[in-house]
Design a protein around this motif. Structure first.
Motif, PDB file in Angstrom:
ATOM      1  N   TYR A  50       0.838  -1.200   0.000  1.00 52.26           N
ATOM      2  CA  TYR A  50       0.000   0.000   0.000  1.00 52.26           C
ATOM      3  C   TYR A  50       0.876   1.255   0.000  1.00 52.26           C
ATOM      4  CZ  TYR A  50      -3.409   3.518   1.169  1.00 52.26           C
ATOM      5  OH  TYR A  50      -4.185   4.653   1.124  1.00 52.26           O
ATOM      6  N   LEU A  51       1.884   1.269   0.858  1.00 51.48           N
ATOM      7  CA  LEU A  51       2.776   2.426   0.927  1.00 51.48           C
ATOM      8  C   LEU A  51       3.566   2.585  -0.375  1.00 51.48           C
ATOM      9  CD1 LEU A  51       4.137   1.987   4.569  1.00 51.48           C
ATOM     10  CD2 LEU A  51       2.405   3.611   3.784  1.00 51.48           C
ATOM     11  N   SER A  54       1.395   3.964  -3.082  1.00 53.14           N
ATOM     12  CA  SER A  54       1.081   5.373  -2.829  1.00 53.14           C
ATOM     13  C   SER A  54       2.235   6.269  -3.245  1.00 53.14           C
ATOM     14  CB  SER A  54       0.771   5.588  -1.341  1.00 53.14           C
ATOM     15  OG  SER A  54      -0.389   4.871  -0.948  1.00 53.14           O
ATOM     16  N   VAL A  55       3.455   5.798  -3.013  1.00 51.17           N
ATOM     17  CA  VAL A  55       4.640   6.615  -3.271  1.00 51.17           C
ATOM     18  C   VAL A  55       5.134   6.478  -4.714  1.00 51.17           C
ATOM     19  CG1 VAL A  55       7.062   6.961  -2.628  1.00 51.17           C
ATOM     20  CG2 VAL A  55       5.355   6.555  -0.857  1.00 51.17           C
ATOM     21  N   ARG A  62      -2.954   1.928  -8.119  1.00 53.39           N
ATOM     22  CA  ARG A  62      -3.634   2.488  -6.950  1.00 53.39           C
ATOM     23  C   ARG A  62      -5.125   2.224  -6.983  1.00 53.39           C
ATOM     24  NH1 ARG A  62      -0.405   8.232  -7.482  1.00 53.39           N
ATOM     25  NH2 ARG A  62       1.611   7.510  -6.672  1.00 53.39           N
ATOM     26  N   ALA A  98      -4.335   8.372   7.179  1.00 56.34           N
ATOM     27  CA  ALA A  98      -3.426   8.847   6.135  1.00 56.34           C
ATOM     28  C   ALA A  98      -2.509   9.946   6.641  1.00 56.34           C
ATOM     29  CB  ALA A  98      -4.232   9.340   4.928  1.00 56.34           C
ATOM     30  N   LEU A 101       0.199   8.204   8.375  1.00 53.83           N
ATOM     31  CA  LEU A 101       1.124   7.585   7.430  1.00 53.83           C
ATOM     32  C   LEU A 101       2.089   8.615   6.859  1.00 53.83           C
ATOM     33  CD1 LEU A 101      -1.248   5.148   5.503  1.00 53.83           C
ATOM     34  CD2 LEU A 101       0.469   4.550   7.228  1.00 53.83           C
ATOM     35  N   PHE A 102       1.594   9.808   6.599  1.00 55.96           N
ATOM     36  CA  PHE A 102       2.466  10.885   6.131  1.00 55.96           C
ATOM     37  C   PHE A 102       3.543  11.169   7.168  1.00 55.96           C
ATOM     38  CE2 PHE A 102       2.699  15.684   5.097  1.00 55.96           C
ATOM     39  CZ  PHE A 102       3.796  15.486   4.274  1.00 55.96           C
ATOM     40  N   TYR A 105       6.737   8.971   7.234  1.00 60.04           N
ATOM     41  CA  TYR A 105       7.854   9.393   6.397  1.00 60.04           C
ATOM     42  C   TYR A 105       8.549  10.628   6.959  1.00 60.04           C
ATOM     43  CZ  TYR A 105       6.123   6.093   2.938  1.00 60.04           C
ATOM     44  OH  TYR A 105       5.723   4.948   2.301  1.00 60.04           O
ATOM     45  N   ALA A 128       1.687  13.735  -0.809  1.00 57.92           N
ATOM     46  CA  ALA A 128       1.232  12.633   0.043  1.00 57.92           C
ATOM     47  C   ALA A 128      -0.235  12.286  -0.158  1.00 57.92           C
ATOM     48  CB  ALA A 128       1.475  12.983   1.509  1.00 57.92           C
ATOM     49  N   LEU A 131      -1.712   8.679  -0.260  1.00 57.37           N
ATOM     50  CA  LEU A 131      -1.854   7.932   0.991  1.00 57.37           C
ATOM     51  C   LEU A 131      -3.289   7.964   1.482  1.00 57.37           C
ATOM     52  CD1 LEU A 131       1.344   9.190   2.865  1.00 57.37           C
ATOM     53  CD2 LEU A 131       0.965   6.865   2.001  1.00 57.37           C
TER      54      LEU A 131
END
Length: 295
Positions: A50-51, A54-55, A62, A98, A101-102, A105, A128, A131
């Motif tokens: 998932y990460l 997203s990146v 996605r 989310a 999650l940001f 990083y 981001a 995410l």
């Protein structure tokens, strides 16, 4: 991405689940097929994918992941006896997830390299967005500036709390004993070896306000130990450069695309049981064998 990212995953989970509807949603989960307490390696893979998507993934990647996550989250909803109401597909709750999650990083980077300027933070905030949109949050619901992000973060903090039941789950995640629920004696042996160091790094990388909610102290000796660890990790970061770290994400994406090509469910088959995982639902063979020996 930095080597600290290998150590602050559970700290970030604690941040996500400190919002009560999110915490109880995970604590009461009956989704056996996606539980880290039953399939820790599978859960690490799907979270990593998932990460990575997203990146570094494509819009098509996605979209497929978004549908798969929504299907799993449909099985996550409160019941009559739940302490709070929640839904796994609530966009309001997913915005918070989310946002955390940001910070996964941001926190790992700033611990190694120091703070970022506001202009860079603005750019990263906009970047981001996947995410959030990956868990069915609308683009318009994601902050577009760092100031907006920080405002919404600060507004959410007063709503955070950690229930004793959820607190216990955090403890077992931070010291890795949760692996024993899946792998029995082997998992508990691994936790004894790696658990103390991982628990320290979880405390170290958890922001002070969350550390206080957990009832964890932080001493001057702890800070000195952390600085020694960071010196080592900074050296490792010069050896394991960002391109090497990105290799893990590229492998995640390659695996994801291979599963799609083979027609396999990207998150695996969905299996929902009647008994919550935390209450022993869906124990696997190795864990059942250990349980029988202890009775």
């Amino acid at each position: 991405m930095t080597t600290v990212g290998l150590t602050n995953g559970v700290a970030n989970i604690i941040m996500q689940l400190s919002l009560p509807p999110v915490g109880h949603g995970v604590s009461e989960s009956r989704v056996h097929s996606g539980s880290p307490r039953r399939y820790p390696l599978k859960r690490a893979r799907t979270t990593g994918q998932y990460l990575a998507l997203s990146v570094m993934g494509s819009d098509e990647d996605r979209a497929v992941m978004r549908e798969a996550v929504a299907e799993v989250h449909t099985a996550v909803h409160s019941r009559a006896d739940s302490p709070v109401k929640y839904s796994g597909n609530s966009r309001e709750l997913q915005v918070w997830v989310a946002m955390c999650l940001f910070k996964y990083y941001l926190d790992q980077y700033t611990l190694v390299h120091g703070p970022l300027d506001d202009h860079t933070l603005d750019e990263l905030t906009r970047a981001a967005e996947p995410l959030a949109t990956g868990v069915n949050v609308r683009s318009s619901e994601w902050p577009q500036t760092w100031a907006d992000y920080q405002r919404r973060w600060d507004e959410t903090l007063p709503a955070l709390s950690i229930d004793p039941v959820v607190h216990h789950e955090f403890e077992t995640l931070s010291d890795l004993t949760f692996v024993g629920e899946a792998w029995g004696s082997i998992g508990y042996a691994l936790a004894r070896v790696g658990g103390p160091a991982y628990q320290f790094m979880t405390r170290a990388t958890l922001p002070p306000e969350f550390r206080a909610m957990m009832g964890w102290d932080w001493t001057a000796a702890d800070e000195r130990r952390l600085q020694r660890v960071l010196k080592v990790l900074r050296v490792l970061d010069t050896v394991i450069n960002p391109f090497a770290l990105q290799l893990f994400y590229r492998l995640y994406i390659a695996d994801f695309r291979l599963r799609r090509r083979l027609g396999r469910p990207v998150l695996g088959g969905l299996h929902v049981i009647d008994t919550p995982i935390r209450d022993g639902g869906g124990l696997r063979r190795l864990a059942r064998a250990r349980l029988r020996k202890s009775v």
